[in-house]
Scaffold this motif. Structure first.
Motif: not given
Length: 386
Positions: A180, A150, A110, A191-192, A6
């Motif tokens: 994410v 993700s 995101d 989260n990622c 991302r």
């Protein structure tokens, strides 16, 4: 077939398709107010499963105390969230939630889609699995599903429900710190972290880690004493398969190379981030279902697949065709008119071919669908057979 982290422009382009089924460029001209107003009137719904069984769903939180988390070692032991889908008796009761509102908001934030869809609209997507639901009697093959990088396991819900309705137990896995936003016990939304830690060209570490995750999951599900799941008796231990989208599909091949319990595997538009071993997969079957784009890893590793194998291309498919997202995008009116595949066609093709593969290799039911052209699915091309 992309696996970009991302933050990169190309990743944003591809991952926006994960919800909208379109590109950032084509989505941008839409009037935010008009789109937001439209989404408030929409109740998103996944297509009903087509199999003979109703579907039940449980949620498991598993902790592998034998190893630290590879992305956040200071967090302690490796954790997984797993949705277990299974053939169930018909009955009333509420359907299981699609995802939590926090997970939906993280997904939307995101991808900078806050003007296109609300977290409530996404999280309230109607599913068909119920919890609680009484299981039917019998033994059923197990299929493990691993999502793309993700995104969380919710993106494979329609496939999981379809397989369960056709007589499979399905374990859809979320791997900690690789999406994410995935909800874990204690009010945690992980989260990622992996998205920011993997260097260019270093994605092979993800399938390696997921292979360890899946082997641990199988250990816990198949344990003779105190298995992790209350309905573990439903699983036929001799009939285990794995499929995944994108890097989750790459992880299916890596898992098979490391764990002989997985008897059949499939990738849905996932490059082989870790090469198939030179010795092959001990004659076990593998299917590659993709967009038809030139993927050098598929060309490279096709000769190394030493069992029954198929390379299947879907004309007009995009990277996220094989997930829930085109279905949801269609309902929001956000698939552009020129999009080759509708949400309806995307899900019909994905469910038909993945189910046919596991029917053949885990149930021994011959499926001509995998052998040549189909009048029902003219978009599908059997590119190579072996």
């Amino acid at each position: 077939m992309n696996h970009l982290p991302r933050g990169a422009a190309a990743a944003l382009l591809g991952l926006s398709l994960a919800l909208l089924g379109t590109s950032v460029a084509s989505a941008a001209p839409a009037t935010p107010v008009a789109v937001a107003a439209e989404t408030t009137r929409v109740r998103l719904e996944l297509p009903a499963p087509t199999g003979a069984f109703a579907v039940g769903r449980d949620t498991l939180h598993l902790v592998d105390k034998s190893r630290p988390d590879p992305w956040v070692p200071q967090a302690g032991a490796r954790e997984l969230m797993v949705s277990m889908y299974y053939p169930a008796r018909p009955g009333g009761g509420r359907t299981a939630p699609y995802m939590t509102k926090g997970e939906a908001q993280a997904f939307i934030d995101d991808r900078e889609l806050t003007d296109a869809v609300s977290a409530k609209t996404l999280s309230d997507t109607r599913t068909h699995a119920r919890n609680p639901a009484a299981p039917v009697r019998g033994k059923f093959p197990l299929v493990v599903l691993s999502p793309g990088f993700s995104v969380n396991r919710s993106t494979l819900t329609l496939l999981a429900e379809e397989l369960a309705s056709r007589g499979y137990v399905v374990a859809a896995v979320d791997h900690a710190y690789e999406s994410v936003g995935t909800a874990f016990p204690g009010g945690r939304l992980l989260n990622c972290v992996a998205c920011d830690k993997i260097p260019p060209g270093g994605y092979g570490v993800v399938p390696k880690g997921r292979a360890k995750d899946v082997s641990f999951l199988l250990d816990r599900l198949l344990a003779d004493k105190h298995p992790a799941w209350r309905h573990a008796r439903l699983i036929d231990r001799a009939k285990i398969g794995m499929a995944g989208h994108s890097i989750g599909g790459a992880s299916a091949a890596t898992t098979m190379a490391d764990d002989a319990r997985v008897r059949a595997g499939a990738t849905m538009d996932g490059s082989f981030m870790e090469p198939v071993p030179a010795k092959g997969l001990d004659g076990r079957p593998f299917m590659m279902l993709g967009t038809g784009d030139d993927d050098r890893s598929w060309v490279r590793d096709w000769p190394l697949l030493d069992g029954w194998k198929r390379w299947i291309n879907v004309t007009g498919a995009g990277h996220f065709t094989f997930t829930d997202t085109p279905v949801l995008a269609d309902q929001l009116g956000l698939l552009p008119p020129e999009e080759p595949l509708s949400g309806k066609r995307s899900q019909e093709i994905t469910r038909a071919y993945v189910a046919a593969f596991f029917d053949l290799h885990l149930k021994g039911v011959d499926r001509e669908l995998l052998d040549g052209p189909s009048a029902d699915h003219p978009e599908v091309v059997i590119h190579k057979k072996g």
